[in-house]
Structure formats: C-alpha cells, structure tokens
Design a protein around this motif. Structure first.
Motif, PDB file in Angstrom:
ATOM      1  N   LEU A  13       4.760  96.094 -27.747  1.00 26.78           N
ATOM      2  CA  LEU A  13       6.204  96.269 -27.873  1.00 26.78           C
ATOM      3  C   LEU A  13       6.673  96.709 -29.259  1.00 26.78           C
ATOM      4  CD1 LEU A  13       7.911  93.543 -25.656  1.00 26.78           C
ATOM      5  CD2 LEU A  13       7.845  96.013 -25.351  1.00 26.78           C
ATOM      6  N   PHE A  14       5.950  96.323 -30.309  1.00 27.25           N
ATOM      7  CA  PHE A  14       6.366  96.766 -31.638  1.00 27.25           C
ATOM      8  C   PHE A  14       6.478  98.297 -31.725  1.00 27.25           C
ATOM      9  CE2 PHE A  14       6.359  93.537 -35.210  1.00 27.25           C
ATOM     10  CZ  PHE A  14       6.637  92.468 -34.379  1.00 27.25           C
ATOM     11  N   PRO A  15       5.501  99.054 -31.207  1.00 27.30           N
ATOM     12  CA  PRO A  15       5.610 100.515 -31.300  1.00 27.30           C
ATOM     13  C   PRO A  15       6.777 101.087 -30.481  1.00 27.30           C
ATOM     14  CG  PRO A  15       3.331  99.861 -30.968  1.00 27.30           C
ATOM     15  CD  PRO A  15       4.167  98.645 -30.730  1.00 27.30           C
ATOM     16  N   ALA A  16       7.297 100.312 -29.529  1.00 28.59           N
ATOM     17  CA  ALA A  16       8.419 100.774 -28.708  1.00 28.59           C
ATOM     18  C   ALA A  16       9.762 100.411 -29.322  1.00 28.59           C
ATOM     19  CB  ALA A  16       8.325 100.179 -27.298  1.00 28.59           C
ATOM     20  N   ALA A  17       9.755  99.619 -30.397  1.00 30.19           N
ATOM     21  CA  ALA A  17      10.990  99.078 -30.960  1.00 30.19           C
ATOM     22  C   ALA A  17      11.525  99.925 -32.106  1.00 30.19           C
ATOM     23  CB  ALA A  17      10.755  97.646 -31.451  1.00 30.19           C
ATOM     24  N   ASP A  18      12.829 100.192 -32.058  1.00 29.09           N
ATOM     25  CA  ASP A  18      13.500 100.830 -33.184  1.00 29.09           C
ATOM     26  C   ASP A  18      13.819  99.809 -34.270  1.00 29.09           C
ATOM     27  OD1 ASP A  18      14.257 103.772 -32.313  1.00 29.09           O
ATOM     28  OD2 ASP A  18      14.481 102.475 -30.568  1.00 29.09           O
ATOM     29  N   LEU A  19      13.943  98.535 -33.881  1.00 27.15           N
ATOM     30  CA  LEU A  19      14.208  97.457 -34.833  1.00 27.15           C
ATOM     31  C   LEU A  19      13.621  96.167 -34.287  1.00 27.15           C
ATOM     32  CD1 LEU A  19      15.697  96.394 -37.413  1.00 27.15           C
ATOM     33  CD2 LEU A  19      17.650  95.902 -35.914  1.00 27.15           C
ATOM     34  N   VAL A  20      12.910  95.441 -35.140  1.00 32.46           N
ATOM     35  CA  VAL A  20      12.410  94.096 -34.821  1.00 32.46           C
ATOM     36  C   VAL A  20      13.144  93.110 -35.717  1.00 32.46           C
ATOM     37  CG1 VAL A  20      10.393  92.584 -34.690  1.00 32.46           C
ATOM     38  CG2 VAL A  20      10.162  95.020 -34.166  1.00 32.46           C
ATOM     39  N   THR A  21      13.596  91.972 -35.155  1.00 33.53           N
ATOM     40  CA  THR A  21      14.477  91.063 -35.903  1.00 33.53           C
ATOM     41  C   THR A  21      13.910  89.649 -36.003  1.00 33.53           C
ATOM     42  OG1 THR A  21      15.737  90.467 -33.908  1.00 33.53           O
ATOM     43  CG2 THR A  21      16.495  92.392 -35.158  1.00 33.53           C
ATOM     44  N   PRO A  22      12.826  89.428 -36.723  1.00 36.29           N
ATOM     45  CA  PRO A  22      12.268  88.072 -36.822  1.00 36.29           C
ATOM     46  C   PRO A  22      13.002  87.227 -37.859  1.00 36.29           C
ATOM     47  CG  PRO A  22      10.967  89.568 -38.141  1.00 36.29           C
ATOM     48  CD  PRO A  22      12.017  90.414 -37.455  1.00 36.29           C
ATOM     49  N   ASN A  23      13.111  85.925 -37.585  1.00 34.70           N
ATOM     50  CA  ASN A  23      13.516  85.012 -38.646  1.00 34.70           C
ATOM     51  C   ASN A  23      12.281  84.677 -39.473  1.00 34.70           C
ATOM     52  OD1 ASN A  23      12.114  82.914 -37.282  1.00 34.70           O
ATOM     53  ND2 ASN A  23      13.946  82.316 -36.144  1.00 34.70           N
ATOM     54  N   LEU A  24      12.430  83.881 -40.502  1.00 36.25           N
ATOM     55  CA  LEU A  24      11.304  83.636 -41.412  1.00 36.25           C
ATOM     56  C   LEU A  24      10.116  82.947 -40.735  1.00 36.25           C
ATOM     57  CD1 LEU A  24      13.144  82.721 -44.745  1.00 36.25           C
ATOM     58  CD2 LEU A  24      12.432  84.956 -43.879  1.00 36.25           C
ATOM     59  N   PRO A  25      10.337  81.903 -39.916  1.00 37.56           N
ATOM     60  CA  PRO A  25       9.191  81.305 -39.223  1.00 37.56           C
ATOM     61  C   PRO A  25       8.519  82.272 -38.253  1.00 37.56           C
ATOM     62  CG  PRO A  25      11.043  79.776 -39.243  1.00 37.56           C
ATOM     63  CD  PRO A  25      11.556  81.101 -39.727  1.00 37.56           C
ATOM     64  N   GLU A  26       9.290  83.102 -37.570  1.00 39.94           N
ATOM     65  CA  GLU A  26       8.710  84.054 -36.623  1.00 39.94           C
ATOM     66  C   GLU A  26       7.888  85.113 -37.345  1.00 39.94           C
ATOM     67  OE1 GLU A  26      12.263  83.673 -33.260  1.00 39.94           O
ATOM     68  OE2 GLU A  26      12.352  85.225 -34.802  1.00 39.94           O
ATOM     69  N   ALA A  27       8.388  85.614 -38.460  1.00 42.43           N
ATOM     70  CA  ALA A  27       7.635  86.601 -39.231  1.00 42.43           C
ATOM     71  C   ALA A  27       6.310  86.024 -39.701  1.00 42.43           C
ATOM     72  CB  ALA A  27       8.463  87.077 -40.422  1.00 42.43           C
ATOM     73  N   ALA A  28       6.346  84.769 -40.173  1.00 44.03           N
ATOM     74  CA  ALA A  28       5.120  84.117 -40.629  1.00 44.03           C
ATOM     75  C   ALA A  28       4.127  83.968 -39.485  1.00 44.03           C
ATOM     76  CB  ALA A  28       5.457  82.759 -41.238  1.00 44.03           C
ATOM     77  N   ALA A  29       4.618  83.585 -38.294  1.00 45.12           N
ATOM     78  CA  ALA A  29       3.740  83.420 -37.140  1.00 45.12           C
ATOM     79  C   ALA A  29       3.157  84.754 -36.688  1.00 45.12           C
ATOM     80  CB  ALA A  29       4.507  82.763 -35.998  1.00 45.12           C
ATOM     81  N   LEU A  30       3.949  85.792 -36.722  1.00 46.57           N
ATOM     82  CA  LEU A  30       3.471  87.117 -36.327  1.00 46.57           C
ATOM     83  C   LEU A  30       2.365  87.619 -37.244  1.00 46.57           C
ATOM     84  CD1 LEU A  30       6.924  88.734 -35.504  1.00 46.57           C
ATOM     85  CD2 LEU A  30       5.029  88.517 -33.878  1.00 46.57           C
ATOM     86  N   LEU A  31       2.467  87.263 -38.518  1.00 50.56           N
ATOM     87  CA  LEU A  31       1.496  87.735 -39.506  1.00 50.56           C
ATOM     88  C   LEU A  31       0.415  86.700 -39.818  1.00 50.56           C
ATOM     89  CD1 LEU A  31       4.041  89.392 -41.967  1.00 50.56           C
ATOM     90  CD2 LEU A  31       2.424  90.591 -40.467  1.00 50.56           C
ATOM     91  N   ASP A  32       0.582  85.469 -39.277  1.00 50.94           N
ATOM     92  CA  ASP A  32      -0.349  84.371 -39.548  1.00 50.94           C
ATOM     93  C   ASP A  32      -0.456  84.103 -41.049  1.00 50.94           C
ATOM     94  OD1 ASP A  32      -2.077  82.296 -38.939  1.00 50.94           O
ATOM     95  OD2 ASP A  32      -3.855  83.584 -38.884  1.00 50.94           O
ATOM     96  N   VAL A  33       0.713  83.971 -41.692  1.00 48.68           N
ATOM     97  CA  VAL A  33       0.796  83.684 -43.126  1.00 48.68           C
ATOM     98  C   VAL A  33       1.844  82.604 -43.336  1.00 48.68           C
ATOM     99  CG1 VAL A  33       0.115  86.025 -43.798  1.00 48.68           C
ATOM    100  CG2 VAL A  33       2.544  85.477 -43.480  1.00 48.68           C
ATOM    101  N   PRO A  34       1.914  81.995 -44.527  1.00 47.75           N
ATOM    102  CA  PRO A  34       2.978  81.020 -44.803  1.00 47.75           C
ATOM    103  C   PRO A  34       4.353  81.673 -44.776  1.00 47.75           C
ATOM    104  CG  PRO A  34       1.178  80.782 -46.375  1.00 47.75           C
ATOM    105  CD  PRO A  34       0.921  82.056 -45.617  1.00 47.75           C
ATOM    106  N   MET A  35       5.376  80.874 -44.505  1.00 48.54           N
ATOM    107  CA  MET A  35       6.737  81.397 -44.442  1.00 48.54           C
ATOM    108  C   MET A  35       7.185  81.889 -45.814  1.00 48.54           C
ATOM    109  SD  MET A  35      10.122  79.494 -42.899  1.00 48.54           S
ATOM    110  CE  MET A  35      10.751  78.755 -44.421  1.00 48.54           C
ATOM    111  N   ALA A  36       7.866  83.021 -45.838  1.00 48.69           N
ATOM    112  CA  ALA A  36       8.361  83.595 -47.092  1.00 48.69           C
ATOM    113  C   ALA A  36       9.326  82.630 -47.771  1.00 48.69           C
ATOM    114  CB  ALA A  36       9.046  84.922 -46.811  1.00 48.69           C
TER     115      ALA A  36
END
Length: 270
Positions: free
Chosen positions: A131-154
């Motif tokens: 779905l990312f390649p189909a999206a014109d915009l992705v809107t993660p909050n900080l915990p979601e971004a961290a989970a998507l990247l498997d890194v600590p929250m910004a």
C-alpha cells in the motif's frame, strides 16, 4: 445552477461509538464540504473505553463495495484507515489499481486511542510493501512510524524528519509525521516530501478527548484534496481543522473514557 460536489471515499473500519473510523471520516468529510462514501473493512464493538470485539469483513465483500462505489461515483480522493489483515490489504490495493484511484491518503492505523491493537503483526510487511507505493500521503503518528520502521519513537524534530524520510523511501509520495504524542507547548507535524519538509505547528490542548484524531486528520486532508487543494494547502487546512476539533472536544461530553473530538465545532451553535 448545480455544481459538482467533491466526493471522498473512506476505506476503513466501523466504530460503533461514532468517534473514530468510518463514522469520524464521514463527519470530517461533511464538515469540510465533501460528499462521503464508504467501504467498510471491519466492524468493531467499541466505545470510548476500548475495543471489545472485531469482526472482519470478507475480502471479496471489500472488493464488491469498492467496485460498487467506483462504478457509479466519480471519486476525487480516497482515505484508507483500518486494514487488520493481509487479505484486506491486498483486496484494497487491487481495487485501487483496478479503478485507477488517486489521490490516496493512507493512515496506518495500528492502535486505538484506548490502547487496543488494531493491526496484526503479519499485516505490517504487506502494508509497507503493497500500500505504501499506492499512497500519495502516509500519515503515521510517532508510535506508528516507530513500529513501521522497527526503531525507537522519535524524540525531536530531527528524528521525526529522519523517520519520515525513511518511510518515504518505502515508496509513498509524501509522509506526514504527526507529533501529537510529542511534548512541548506546540504539537508539531512534519510533511516530508522529495522536495523538502514543511513544518506545521499548533498549540497543544490538554484533554483526554482525543478519540479519532488520526482518522479525522487524514480524512480532512482527503476532503481538501477532493476539493482541488494541493497537498500542502490540504494538510494546512486539515491541521487547523483538527486543532479546532480537539480544542472544542470537552464541550461534547460523550462517553466515560477517551471521548471524541468535535467534528462540527465550526458549524454547531453553542
């Protein structure tokens, strides 16, 4: 003389308490002047205290809903929310491709405001790959971004930008890093695109009534895009709208837990 009303489609889960999901999306569309259509991907037994049950809609029926909408309505923008299973993700991606749907705003819904998990672990990789390649915009909050990247929250804006750029590299055309889970007097979002970064700040309001904020913001952006706004103006309008909806949330007094934001704060009389 009639005029064409902008049409926005939400593809998401239903919230029986009306504060998030499909119900929040349709309210945001209406508040911002767009006609809302819907494709329901899951039913939730939910209120302001939490999610007690989830009933998934069969993949074929998700596809049937999409085909019914696109075969009749001229959809000007699509917002995607809760997709809890790989099958649902594939059904939606195939439907978007089948109908050439654009622009697409993807809200990677993973956890409800109450803390309930809404996305299975095996769906994460499909969400990013399909779905990312189909999206014109992705809107993660900080915990979601961290989970998507498997890194600590910004923890600061530099880390938010770096994570936004990492998510951009997964194929999305733009990423809105939402800073609502951060600290400070202002809630700062960063719109990260290949052309650069746009900083959006608004006063942070102290309230527990934040149910549906992510759904509402992404839908507000989709409404703006459906109405013909460019990406930056659509995000700016949506940021102002959700800030007002949060500021007015306590006036609603709905439920005993995390109540909803006030979608019609600018329209209802005091």
């Amino acid at each position: 003389m009639s005029r064409k009303v902008p049409i926005a489609l939400t593809i998401a889960g239903s919230d029986s308490s009306g504060g998030a999901g499909i119900q929040a999306d349709l309210k945001a569309f209406s508040a911002l002047g767009a006609y809302g259509a819907s494709v329901i991907t899951a039913l939730t037994a939910q209120n302001t205290l939490g999610v007690s049950a989830i009933h998934d809609v069969p993949d074929a029926f998700i596809a049937a809903q999409m085909d019914a909408v696109f075969s009749d309505l001229k959809v000007d923008a699509v917002k995607i929310g809760m997709l809890s299973r790989p099958g649902a993700i594939r059904a939606v991606a195939q439907g978007l491709a089948r109908h050439g749907a654009r622009p697409v705003v993807l809200d990677p819904v993973m956890v409800a405001a109450s803390g309930a998990r809404l996305l299975s672990d095996d769906s994460l990789s499909d969400l990013k790959a399909i779905l990312f390649p189909a999206a014109d915009l992705v809107t993660p909050n900080l915990p979601e971004a961290a989970a998507l990247l498997d890194v600590p929250m910004a923890e600061d804006e530099a880390q938010m930008q770096a994570q936004g750029e990492a998510l951009l590299a997964l194929g999305a055309r733009a990423v809105l890093m939402k800073g609502g889970h951060g600290t400070g007097a202002d809630s700062v979002d960063l719109l990260v695109t290949p052309a650069g970064v746009t900083r959006l700040a608004a006063p942070r309001h102290a309230t527990r009534n934040t149910h549906g904020t992510g759904c509402t913001l992404s839908s507000a952006i989709a409404a703006g895009l459906a109405g013909g706004l460019g990406l930056v103006p659509a995000v700016e309008q949506a940021k102002a709208y959700i800030t007002g909806a949060i500021a007015a949330a306590d006036a609603l007094d709905v439920g005993q837990g995390h109540g909803p934001v006030h979608h019609f704060h600018a329209l209802w009389r005091a």
